[in-house]
Design a protein around this motif. Structure first.
Motif, mmCIF file in Angstrom:
data_model
loop_
_atom_site.group_PDB
_atom_site.id
_atom_site.type_symbol
_atom_site.label_atom_id
_atom_site.label_comp_id
_atom_site.label_asym_id
_atom_site.label_seq_id
_atom_site.Cartn_x
_atom_site.Cartn_y
_atom_site.Cartn_z
ATOM 1 N N ARG A 185 4.211 6.038 -8.685
ATOM 2 C CA ARG A 185 3.619 5.106 -9.689
ATOM 3 C C ARG A 185 3.584 3.631 -9.115
ATOM 4 O O ARG A 185 2.692 2.992 -9.129
ATOM 5 C CB ARG A 185 3.957 5.096 -11.005
ATOM 6 N N ALA A 186 4.920 3.504 -8.464
ATOM 7 C CA ALA A 186 5.150 2.312 -7.880
ATOM 8 C C ALA A 186 4.219 2.044 -6.381
ATOM 9 O O ALA A 186 3.600 0.760 -6.282
ATOM 10 C CB ALA A 186 6.471 1.674 -7.428
ATOM 11 N N GLY A 187 4.055 3.014 -5.580
ATOM 12 C CA GLY A 187 3.311 2.946 -4.534
ATOM 13 C C GLY A 187 1.586 2.969 -4.969
ATOM 14 O O GLY A 187 1.288 2.064 -4.315
ATOM 15 N N ARG A 188 1.546 3.665 -5.774
ATOM 16 C CA ARG A 188 0.036 3.582 -6.335
ATOM 17 C C ARG A 188 -0.458 2.204 -6.795
ATOM 18 O O ARG A 188 -1.526 1.953 -6.455
ATOM 19 C CB ARG A 188 -0.250 4.760 -7.016
ATOM 20 N N ALA A 189 0.455 1.698 -7.525
ATOM 21 C CA ALA A 189 -0.014 0.425 -8.114
ATOM 22 C C ALA A 189 -0.100 -0.635 -7.226
ATOM 23 O O ALA A 189 -0.997 -1.534 -7.053
ATOM 24 C CB ALA A 189 1.116 -0.038 -9.204
ATOM 25 N N ALA A 190 0.868 -0.549 -6.162
ATOM 26 C CA ALA A 190 0.758 -1.432 -5.202
ATOM 27 C C ALA A 190 -0.431 -1.460 -4.107
ATOM 28 O O ALA A 190 -1.092 -2.521 -3.913
ATOM 29 C CB ALA A 190 2.070 -1.218 -4.184
ATOM 30 N N VAL A 191 -0.881 -0.168 -3.990
ATOM 31 C CA VAL A 191 -2.146 -0.041 -3.044
ATOM 32 C C VAL A 191 -3.533 -0.539 -3.985
ATOM 33 O O VAL A 191 -4.407 -1.036 -3.477
ATOM 34 C CB VAL A 191 -2.251 1.705 -2.638
#
Length: 227
Positions: A185-191
């Motif tokens: 979720r954190a990585g996806r939100a950043a992208v």
């Protein structure tokens, strides 16, 4: 057989004849079979023949809108064929695109494609690692227009109708099932936040006008879910 396999193979054969006219049908077929095997690997969920077909359809739309001439459209499709040919969800960032670019270069050279065209295709595949297009592109205006079109076609999914976008999100999560939820979720939100924060998501005038509004709705909804 995947329902997309036959029409995709037909499309590849038509493009291969233009890219490598001296290679002959046997080599075109062999390369087409390799491409379809790559895009059909069982571990894939989003980076599949469906994604390939969507990218090609988006390139057709951009060509129909006048962004690409016949030669540029062929080069852009060549990038589309190879841009995710290698795909390992556990690979380091950029590794898949670099390996796919190497495969594109080696395979197109083996088919006898002109070096200048191969260079443009390789640059296009590498661009999809970050979706950052260098100002001026490559090979003057031709290279720039090809890279812009590939950039937008690969990101067409951001502007997909809501049901397709929901399916895309689920497919990406399945591909990254090995990643713990909080990290995903954190990585996806950043992208996705990076795309949402751009002043302009799409580089071509047609995509900017036709696709941006739905893309911003999709991105806002997903970021709200991820928060």
């Amino acid at each position: 057989m995947n329902a997309l396999a036959e029409p995709l193979l037909d499309r590849w054969l038509a493009d291969a004849e233009l890219l490598a006219p001296r290679a002959g049908r046997d080599l075109w077929l062999r390369e087409g079979s390799l491409l379809l095997r790559g895009w059909g690997e069982p571990h894939r969920r989003y980076h599949t023949a469906e994604h390939l077909a969507e990218v090609l359809a988006a390139l057709d739309e951009l060509a129909g809108a006048g962004h690409l001439d016949v030669r540029e459209a062929l080069l852009a499709r060549a990038v589309g064929w190879y841009h995710d040919l290698h795909y390992d969800p556990s690979a380091a960032p950029g590794s898949n695109e670099h390996r796919s670019a190497t495969m594109a270069r080696d395979h197109l050279h083996a088919l006898g494609v002109d070096d200048t065209l191969v260079g443009t295709v390789e640059d296009g595949v590498l661009m999809t690692a970050t979706h950052e297009v260098r100002p001026g592109g490559v090979e003057g205006g031709v290279g720039a227009r090809v890279l812009d079109a590939v950039h937008d076609a690969d990101l067409w999914i951001l502007s997909a109708p809501s049901p397709r976008y929901a399916a895309y999100r689920a497919q990406v999560r399945e591909e990254y099932a090995h990643v713990p939820d909080h990290l995903f979720r954190a990585g996806r939100a950043a992208v996705m936040g990076g795309f949402a924060g751009r002043e302009r998501i799409y580089r071509t005038d047609h995509a900017h006008a036709a696709w941006t509004a739905q893309a911003r709705v999709n991105l806002a909804d997903e970021l709200a879910d991820l928060a």
